[in-house]
Design a protein around this motif. Structure first.
Motif, mmCIF file in Angstrom:
data_model
loop_
_atom_site.group_PDB
_atom_site.id
_atom_site.type_symbol
_atom_site.label_atom_id
_atom_site.label_comp_id
_atom_site.label_asym_id
_atom_site.label_seq_id
_atom_site.Cartn_x
_atom_site.Cartn_y
_atom_site.Cartn_z
ATOM 1 N N ARG A 135 0.819 -1.207 0.000
ATOM 2 C CA ARG A 135 0.000 0.000 0.000
ATOM 3 C C ARG A 135 0.861 1.268 0.000
ATOM 4 N N LEU A 136 2.024 1.197 0.602
ATOM 5 C CA LEU A 136 2.884 2.377 0.719
ATOM 6 C C LEU A 136 3.803 2.587 -0.482
ATOM 7 N N ALA A 137 4.134 1.503 -1.173
ATOM 8 C CA ALA A 137 5.193 1.576 -2.184
ATOM 9 C C ALA A 137 4.903 2.575 -3.292
ATOM 10 N N TRP A 138 3.750 2.472 -3.952
ATOM 11 C CA TRP A 138 3.474 3.322 -5.108
ATOM 12 C C TRP A 138 3.336 4.796 -4.742
ATOM 13 N N PRO A 139 2.572 5.173 -3.681
ATOM 14 C CA PRO A 139 2.506 6.599 -3.321
ATOM 15 C C PRO A 139 3.871 7.187 -2.973
ATOM 16 N N LEU A 140 4.701 6.440 -2.267
ATOM 17 C CA LEU A 140 6.029 6.948 -1.934
ATOM 18 C C LEU A 140 6.894 7.082 -3.189
ATOM 19 N N MET A 141 6.726 6.162 -4.126
ATOM 20 C CA MET A 141 7.458 6.268 -5.382
ATOM 21 C C MET A 141 7.008 7.513 -6.154
ATOM 22 N N ALA A 143 -4.927 -5.679 11.822
ATOM 23 C CA ALA A 143 -4.354 -5.521 10.483
ATOM 24 C C ALA A 143 -5.208 -4.585 9.640
ATOM 25 N N ARG A 144 -6.534 -4.679 9.776
ATOM 26 C CA ARG A 144 -7.408 -3.781 9.018
ATOM 27 C C ARG A 144 -7.225 -2.330 9.444
ATOM 28 N N ASN A 145 -7.137 -2.091 10.747
ATOM 29 C CA ASN A 145 -6.913 -0.725 11.220
ATOM 30 C C ASN A 145 -5.555 -0.197 10.760
ATOM 31 N N LEU A 146 -4.545 -1.067 10.785
ATOM 32 C CA LEU A 146 -3.230 -0.658 10.308
ATOM 33 C C LEU A 146 -3.271 -0.337 8.822
ATOM 34 N N ALA A 147 -4.006 -1.152 8.055
ATOM 35 C CA ALA A 147 -4.125 -0.896 6.618
ATOM 36 C C ALA A 147 -4.825 0.432 6.353
ATOM 37 N N ARG A 148 -5.831 0.745 7.144
ATOM 38 C CA ARG A 148 -6.517 2.038 6.965
ATOM 39 C C ARG A 148 -5.580 3.195 7.282
ATOM 40 N N ALA A 149 -4.792 3.042 8.357
ATOM 41 C CA ALA A 149 -3.842 4.096 8.711
ATOM 42 C C ALA A 149 -2.798 4.285 7.616
ATOM 43 N N VAL A 150 -2.327 3.171 7.073
ATOM 44 C CA VAL A 150 -1.353 3.249 5.985
ATOM 45 C C VAL A 150 -1.977 3.893 4.756
ATOM 46 N N SER A 151 -3.242 3.580 4.496
ATOM 47 C CA SER A 151 -3.927 4.181 3.357
ATOM 48 C C SER A 151 -4.029 5.690 3.511
ATOM 49 N N VAL A 152 -4.269 6.141 4.738
ATOM 50 C CA VAL A 152 -4.319 7.579 4.987
ATOM 51 C C VAL A 152 -2.950 8.214 4.698
ATOM 52 N N GLY A 153 -1.885 7.592 5.202
ATOM 53 C CA GLY A 153 -0.539 8.098 4.943
ATOM 54 C C GLY A 153 -0.189 8.052 3.473
ATOM 55 N N ALA A 154 -0.579 6.955 2.792
ATOM 56 C CA ALA A 154 -0.319 6.850 1.364
ATOM 57 C C ALA A 154 -1.095 7.909 0.590
ATOM 58 N N GLY A 155 -2.324 8.160 1.017
ATOM 59 C CA GLY A 155 -3.112 9.204 0.361
ATOM 60 C C GLY A 155 -2.482 10.580 0.533
ATOM 61 N N ALA A 156 -1.927 10.837 1.726
ATOM 62 C CA ALA A 156 -1.257 12.117 1.958
ATOM 63 C C ALA A 156 -0.035 12.253 1.061
ATOM 64 N N ALA A 157 0.711 11.152 0.904
ATOM 65 C CA ALA A 157 1.884 11.179 0.017
ATOM 66 C C ALA A 157 1.463 11.411 -1.422
ATOM 67 N N TRP A 158 0.366 10.776 -1.841
ATOM 68 C CA TRP A 158 -0.121 10.950 -3.211
ATOM 69 C C TRP A 158 -0.582 12.382 -3.452
ATOM 70 N N LEU A 159 -1.330 12.948 -2.481
ATOM 71 C CA LEU A 159 -1.794 14.327 -2.622
ATOM 72 C C LEU A 159 -0.622 15.302 -2.666
ATOM 73 N N THR A 160 0.412 15.029 -1.876
ATOM 74 C CA THR A 160 1.588 15.899 -1.888
ATOM 75 C C THR A 160 2.279 15.875 -3.242
ATOM 76 N N SER A 161 2.443 14.665 -3.808
ATOM 77 C CA SER A 161 3.089 14.560 -5.118
ATOM 78 C C SER A 161 2.224 15.186 -6.202
ATOM 79 N N ALA A 162 0.895 14.984 -6.117
ATOM 80 C CA ALA A 162 0.005 15.616 -7.098
ATOM 81 C C ALA A 162 0.049 17.132 -6.965
ATOM 82 N N GLY A 163 0.126 17.628 -5.719
ATOM 83 C CA GLY A 163 0.229 19.067 -5.505
ATOM 84 C C GLY A 163 1.502 19.644 -6.100
ATOM 85 N N PHE A 164 2.620 18.897 -5.963
ATOM 86 C CA PHE A 164 3.879 19.338 -6.583
ATOM 87 C C PHE A 164 3.726 19.494 -8.092
#
Length: 346
Positions: free
Chosen positions: A123-129, A307-328
């Motif tokens: 879940r984290l790999a693509w947004p961070l990339m 694991a589900r709660n952790l996945a949701r938290a990771v999704s939130v972080g991944a979404g923030a990374a994606w929004l940051t890259s899109a904003g750039f």
């Protein structure tokens, strides 16, 4: 420096055991044990047929047992880090003579944990990339725009950062590196503060931490009680497996209550983060004489919920990374377009 911090430092030297590696080790160890090999012989053979970390782990156990140490003592002297459930379950298996059952339970638990960790990484790999690519584009444009004819004399600065050319690209690379170090430092700080009440109250992440700790606690308590260990020993191993400071702080009080003859439900009724639902299941299991089955079954539910709660938290972080890259990228588009219009005198 405490043992947990030392374990973290050992990661750099290749002595960190992942859940997946432990699961494979348990499966192989059970096969050798079923074939009639002793624990020492099993570990010696596993030391010759696995990856580096597991080789070191198996060889360490074999050498310690050859010197007269028990499996429990050999595990405690292992200088690297490993999942907190490993030591308590194997210690319980050795103490009760049910090492095969302990290996099977541990392999199953580690496989589930390994699957959860891989899903988190996915879940984290693509947004961070994407975020890394956005930073790279900004650095590249800073260099390219600064090399355009007349850009230096005209003060052409489409990105608006006052940076241009190779020197500007290097400065921006330095800024990105500093921000990366700050992020890494924040992650390390949060990891070290994972036992604090504040961290445990954070939505999603804190809930995941509580549920995963409760899963380890319930599984270890159920298996050790079911294996016939004494209540105080079972509680101590379960607390070690949970790796949650608020429960470690209550261990002596809990053992004192057990000496007084209280039921498990009365012993744990005011422990934080267990919850009324878990205590109700504990009480039913105790009354029906099936406490081990009830706790192990509930531990799987808690592990899945965690694991589900952790996945949701990771999704939130991944979404923030994606929004940051899109904003750039959007920022770059508008800045370059605005500079183009200015050059045309529009």
């Amino acid at each position: 420096m405490d043992k947990r911090d030392k374990g973290l430092l050992m990661i750099a030297f290749g002595k960190s055991l992942s859940p997946g590696a432990i699961a494979r080790w348990c499966t192989q160890a059970r096969q050798y044990h079923d074939a009639g090999f002793s624990l020492e012989q099993t570990c010696r053979k596993l030391g010759h047929r696995n990856t580096t970390a597991i080789q070191q782990f198996s060889t360490h156990l074999a050498n310690q047992m050859a010197a007269g140490e028990s499996l429990t003592d050999a595990l405690r002297s292992w200088p690297g880090s490993m999942p907190p459930l490993v030591g308590p379950l194997l210690e319980a298996g050795e103490s009760t003579g049910r090492i095969v059952e302990a290996l099977e339970a541990l392999a199953d638990s580690m496989e589930r944990q390994d699957k959860s960790q891989k899903e988190t990484a996915r879940r984290l790999a693509w947004p961070l990339m994407q975020l890394g690519l956005a930073c790279g584009i900004m650095i590249l444009l800073t260099v390219v725009m600064g090399l355009l004819p007349g850009a230096k004399n005209s003060g052409f600065d489409p990105l608006g950062f006052g940076l241009a050319g190779f020197s500007g690209g290097l400065k921006m690379l330095g800024v990105v590196a500093v921000l990366g170090l700050v992020l890494f430092g924040l992650i390390v700080f949060l990891w070290r503060a994972r036992h604090s009440a504040y961290w445990l109250s954070v939505p999603l992440l804190g809930t995941a931490r509580q549920l995963l700790a409760r899963a380890r606690f319930g599984e270890a308590l159920g298996i050790t009680v079911g294996a016939g260990l004494g209540p105080r020993k079972s509680l101590a191993l379960a607390v070690r497996a949970a790796d949650l400071a608020p429960w470690s702080d209550r261990l002596q009080e809990g053992q004192a209550r057990l000496r007084g003859g209280r039921s498990w439900q009365r012993v744990l009724e005011d422990w934080p983060y267990l919850g009324a639902d878990w205590l109700a299941i504990l009480s039913v299991g105790e009354e029906s004489g099936q406490i081990a089955e009830a706790l192990v079954r509930q531990s799987k539910v808690d592990a899945e919920d965690g694991a589900r709660n952790l996945a949701r938290a990771v999704s939130v972080g991944a979404g923030a990374a994606w929004l940051t890259s899109a904003g750039f990228v959007i920022f770059l588009i508008f800045r370059i377009f605005g500079s183009y219009l200015s050059a045309l005198g529009v």
